[in-house]
Design an enzyme around this catalytic site. Structure first.
Site, PDB file in Angstrom:
ATOM      1  N   GLY A   1       0.967  -0.708  -0.380  1.00  0.00           N
ATOM      2  CA  GLY A   1       0.597   0.580  -0.286  1.00  0.00           C
ATOM      3  C   GLY A   1       0.849   1.266  -0.430  1.00  0.00           C
TER       4      GLY A   1
ATOM      5  N   GLN B   1       2.568  10.284   1.161  1.00  0.00           N
ATOM      6  CA  GLN B   1       4.054   9.400   1.266  1.00  0.00           C
ATOM      7  C   GLN B   1       4.784   9.579  -0.613  1.00  0.00           C
ATOM      8  OE1 GLN B   1       2.754   5.147   2.253  1.00  0.00           O
ATOM      9  NE2 GLN B   1       4.448   5.720   3.422  1.00  0.00           N
TER      10      GLN B   1
ATOM     11  N   CYS C   1       5.686   0.047   6.993  1.00  0.00           N
ATOM     12  CA  CYS C   1       5.472   1.273   6.340  1.00  0.00           C
ATOM     13  C   CYS C   1       7.158   1.585   5.253  1.00  0.00           C
ATOM     14  CB  CYS C   1       4.859   2.487   7.499  1.00  0.00           C
ATOM     15  SG  CYS C   1       4.784   4.641   6.077  1.00  0.00           S
ATOM     16  N   LEU C   2       6.692   2.181   4.279  1.00  0.00           N
ATOM     17  CA  LEU C   2       7.857   2.469   3.241  1.00  0.00           C
ATOM     18  C   LEU C   2       8.300   3.546   3.418  1.00  0.00           C
ATOM     19  CD1 LEU C   2       5.858   1.418  -0.144  1.00  0.00           C
ATOM     20  CD2 LEU C   2       7.812  -0.001   1.734  1.00  0.00           C
TER      21      LEU C   2
ATOM     22  N   HIS D   1      -4.636   1.183   7.252  1.00  0.00           N
ATOM     23  CA  HIS D   1      -3.219   1.885   7.861  1.00  0.00           C
ATOM     24  C   HIS D   1      -2.896   2.937   6.659  1.00  0.00           C
ATOM     25  CE1 HIS D   1       1.283   1.579   7.589  1.00  0.00           C
ATOM     26  NE2 HIS D   1       1.117   2.255   6.760  1.00  0.00           N
ATOM     27  N   GLU D   2      -3.424   2.892   5.293  1.00  0.00           N
ATOM     28  CA  GLU D   2      -3.307   4.001   4.021  1.00  0.00           C
ATOM     29  C   GLU D   2      -4.271   5.199   4.332  1.00  0.00           C
ATOM     30  OE1 GLU D   2      -0.751   4.009   2.487  1.00  0.00           O
ATOM     31  OE2 GLU D   2      -0.069   1.415   3.027  1.00  0.00           O
TER      32      GLU D   2
ATOM     33  N   HIS E   1      -2.625   7.525   7.097  1.00  0.00           N
ATOM     34  CA  HIS E   1      -2.280   8.779   6.524  1.00  0.00           C
ATOM     35  C   HIS E   1      -2.348   9.509   5.971  1.00  0.00           C
ATOM     36  CE1 HIS E   1       2.149   6.293   5.886  1.00  0.00           C
ATOM     37  NE2 HIS E   1       1.846   4.795   5.197  1.00  0.00           N
TER      38      HIS E   1
HETATM   39 NI    NI Z   1       2.636   3.346   5.364  1.00  0.00          NI
END
Ligand code: NI
Length: 173
Positions: free
Chosen positions: A46, A51, A95-96, A137-138, A141
């Protein structure tokens, strides 16, 4: 289509509430394609627009991770959670924007989400399993919330210190 650089925590752009996308323009579709390419390249399941430094309510995901599963690239514009199950699950999240950091986070086991797709159609779906965790989670963000914000203060500080160090090392390299 291009791979975009992913912001690493701490970054003020990861802490902002994002603005709604007004319409799925060609620009939005191009951004979604870039985000999917960036997510697959990372690799991750995701990615949210903030991000990659775009403070708009757009997320992409594909939680069909098993090699035999067909890919299911999804782009969700202005996603909102309509309902969440009372049942909660604990799962290890990463998380990226926080490379190589993982911790257990508790989330709703199922969520019903409404969003606009890239053609402008309104969609609704109930997600479960990894899809449900990823959607929550997304969407977090888009409200400036990272998974570490669900952890205790000490754990959050420890991970943040590691990321500050990582960014310093990368800046020197
Ligand atoms: Ni993340």
């Amino acid at each position: 289509m291009s791979i975009r650089p992913i912001l690493i925590h701490p970054d003020p752009r990861l802490k902002k509430a994002c603005a709604p996308v007004e319409a799925p323009t060609d620009e939005v579709r191009a951004l979604a394609e870039d985000m999917l390419a960036t997510m697959y390249d990372a690799p991750g399941v995701g990615l949210a627009a903030p991000q990659v430094g775009i403070l708009k309510r757009l997320i992409v995901m594909d939680c069909n991770k098993a090699p035999e599963a067909a890919p299911r690239p999804m782009a969700l514009i202005n996603p909102e959670i309509l309902w969440e199950s009372a049942e909660r699950v604990m799962s290890e999240e990463g998380c990226l924007s926080l490379p190589d950091q993982y911790a257990p986070v508790e989330r709703s086991a199922e969520v019903r989400v409404r969003w606009t797709d890239l053609d402008g159609a309104v969609q609704e779906e109930t997600f479960e399993g990894l899809w449900a965790v990823c959607a929550q989670h997304e969407i977090d963000h888009l409200n400036g919330v990272l998974f570490i914000d669900h952890l205790g203060f000490m754990k959050r500080q420890m991970i943040t210190r590691r990321m500050v160090k990582l960014k310093r090392e990368r800046a020197r390299a």
